[in-house]
Design an enzyme around this catalytic site. Structure first.
Site, PDB file in Angstrom:
ATOM      1  N   ASP A  36      45.766  36.071  46.270  1.00  0.00           N
ATOM      2  CA  ASP A  36      45.326  37.460  46.359  1.00  0.00           C
ATOM      3  C   ASP A  36      46.522  38.332  46.024  1.00  0.00           C
ATOM      4  OD1 ASP A  36      43.593  39.678  47.116  1.00  0.00           O
ATOM      5  OD2 ASP A  36      44.895  39.906  48.845  1.00  0.00           O
ATOM      6  N   SER A  37      46.269  39.615  45.801  1.00  0.00           N
ATOM      7  CA  SER A  37      47.376  40.538  45.570  1.00  0.00           C
ATOM      8  C   SER A  37      48.228  40.689  46.830  1.00  0.00           C
ATOM      9  CB  SER A  37      46.818  41.899  45.146  1.00  0.00           C
ATOM     10  OG  SER A  37      45.891  42.349  46.114  1.00  0.00           O
ATOM     11  N   CYS A  99      41.127  37.685  45.244  1.00  0.00           N
ATOM     12  CA  CYS A  99      41.257  39.112  44.955  1.00  0.00           C
ATOM     13  C   CYS A  99      40.135  39.551  44.004  1.00  0.00           C
ATOM     14  CB  CYS A  99      42.617  39.342  44.294  1.00  0.00           C
ATOM     15  SG  CYS A  99      42.938  41.040  43.857  1.00  0.00           S
ATOM     16  N   GLU A 178      44.661  48.503  55.928  1.00  0.00           N
ATOM     17  CA  GLU A 178      45.963  47.886  56.235  1.00  0.00           C
ATOM     18  C   GLU A 178      46.663  48.634  57.363  1.00  0.00           C
ATOM     19  OE1 GLU A 178      48.410  46.643  53.021  1.00  0.00           O
ATOM     20  OE2 GLU A 178      46.765  45.579  52.083  1.00  0.00           O
ATOM     21  N   CYS A 210      35.632  44.186  47.493  1.00  0.00           N
ATOM     22  CA  CYS A 210      37.083  44.249  47.713  1.00  0.00           C
ATOM     23  C   CYS A 210      37.400  43.446  48.962  1.00  0.00           C
ATOM     24  CB  CYS A 210      37.522  45.700  47.896  1.00  0.00           C
ATOM     25  SG  CYS A 210      39.276  45.880  48.294  1.00  0.00           S
ATOM     26  N   HIS A 212      39.321  43.889  51.354  1.00  0.00           N
ATOM     27  CA  HIS A 212      39.561  44.598  52.616  1.00  0.00           C
ATOM     28  C   HIS A 212      38.285  45.097  53.294  1.00  0.00           C
ATOM     29  CE1 HIS A 212      43.492  44.528  50.831  1.00  0.00           C
ATOM     30  NE2 HIS A 212      44.046  45.161  51.849  1.00  0.00           N
TER      31      HIS A 212
HETATM   32  N1  DGL Z   1      42.771  42.427  46.881  1.00  0.00           N
HETATM   33  C1  DGL Z   1      42.347  43.613  46.170  1.00  0.00           C
HETATM   34  C2  DGL Z   1      40.874  43.467  45.784  1.00  0.00           C
HETATM   35  O1  DGL Z   1      40.121  42.718  46.385  1.00  0.00           O
HETATM   36  C3  DGL Z   1      42.561  44.865  46.977  1.00  0.00           C
HETATM   37  C4  DGL Z   1      44.021  45.255  47.112  1.00  0.00           C
HETATM   38  C5  DGL Z   1      44.685  45.589  45.804  1.00  0.00           C
HETATM   39  O2  DGL Z   1      44.340  46.604  45.166  1.00  0.00           O
HETATM   40  O3  DGL Z   1      45.567  44.841  45.422  1.00  0.00           O
HETATM   41  O4  DGL Z   1      40.433  44.094  44.871  1.00  0.00           O
END
Ligand code: DGL
Length: 290
Positions: A36-37, A99, A178, A210, A212
């Site tokens: 993931d990012s 991600c 976050e 997403c 989050h």
């Molecule tokens: N993990 C990213 C997503 O699911 C969200 C956070 C980011 O923008 O890096 O799109």
């Protein structure tokens, strides 16, 4: 990296151990790679670990370079390639792109170049939404890059050509989650602002595109009211991974799985915030250089 169909994989250009046709039992023991990012992909890992408790998972959060959601496609693809290569070198048997942004933008490149099966979150999430929606009016929310890519829209339309799809980028929700602001007035106002027009458009299903957003589920439900079903890609993705492992004969049959964490920035924040996403098992993470 080179790919051959299914689990019958040929030599690896990057030092990763290829899956072996004749060594299924060994391949089964290998870990699953998840990237993931940053922290958000832990919502996907949570579902994976619950559904597949025997499997080992290696999680890479590219915390030094997040967010991906505001970056260009070219950069997202480059970062995603580097993440995949790191995990492949660990000898994984399957790669999960947790991600949404990376899945939306880089899935095709990674899947064609990678030696092991690759599962992103877009197709499983879209399949769930299409299955659940009665009216075919489906809302999709995500980062700017995810929404701009049109990946969810294309996938939903492929699965249900007559679907009406309404999308909305919600860039402020990632930092709110976050920060732990998932139930206060600011979070409520922000969510109401983003979801107002989607609600008015008459959708019966909202796809949370997403990593989050699952943490905001109770707030989404309150703001949207009854009558709109919430689907997140995390649970659906875990289901797809289970299916793929069993179709390829790669699911572990016994034992208790473990999770290990790698990050590209100091691990402190990852551990602190990650516990809210996954739980107390986020005890330590190894920082890798980029
Ligand atoms: N993990 C990213 C997503 O699911 C969200 C956070 C980011 O923008 O890096 O799109």
């Amino acid at each position: 990296m080179r790919k051959v169909a299914g689990a019958h994989i040929v030599a690896a250009a990057n030092g990763a151990a290829p899956l072996r046709k004749s060594g299924l039992a060994d391949n089964r023991q290998r870990p699953i790679g998840v990237f993931d990012s940053g922290i958000g992909g832990l919502t996907v890992l949570k579902e994976l670990a619950e559904l597949l408790p025997r499997e080992d998972f290696i999680y890479l959060g590219d915390t030094a370079r997040l967010p991906y959601g505001t970056k260009s496609n070219e950069v997202i693809i480059r970062y995603s390639r580097e993440n995949a290569e790191f995990l492949l070198a660990k000898g994984i048997k399957l790669l999960v792109i947790a991600c949404n942004t990376a899945s939306a933008v880089a899935m095709d490149e990674i899947a064609t170049e990678t030696m092991v099966p690759v599962i992103g979150v877009i197709e499983p999430g879209a399949q769930s939404a299409v299955k659940i929606s009665k009216s075919g009016k489906i809302g999709v929310i995500g980062t700017e890059a995810t929404i701009a890519s049109g990946a969810y829209t294309r996938m939903i339309q492929r699965l249900r050509p007559k679907a009406e799809i309404y999308t909305r980028a919600c860039p402020l929700l990632v930092p709110l989650v976050e920060e732990g602001w998932i139930d206060n007035q600011i979070a409520e106002q922000t969510v109401s602002h983003y979801l107002g027009s989607l609600k008015d458009s008459g959708i019966d299903t909202l796809l949370l595109g997403c990593t989050h957003y699952p943490l905001l589920r109770p707030l989404f439900a309150r703001v949207l009211g009854r009558g709109i079903r919430l689907i997140d890609s995390a649970g659906a993705t875990a289901g797809s991974v289970r299916e793929r492992l069993s179709a390829l004969g790669l699911a572990r049959r016994e034992g208790q799985g473990r999770q290990s964490f790698f990050v590209t920035e100091s691990p402190d924040r990852f551990i602190r915030v990650g516990r809210r996403f996954l739980g107390p098992q986020v005890e330590s993470a190894v920082r890798i250089e980029r």
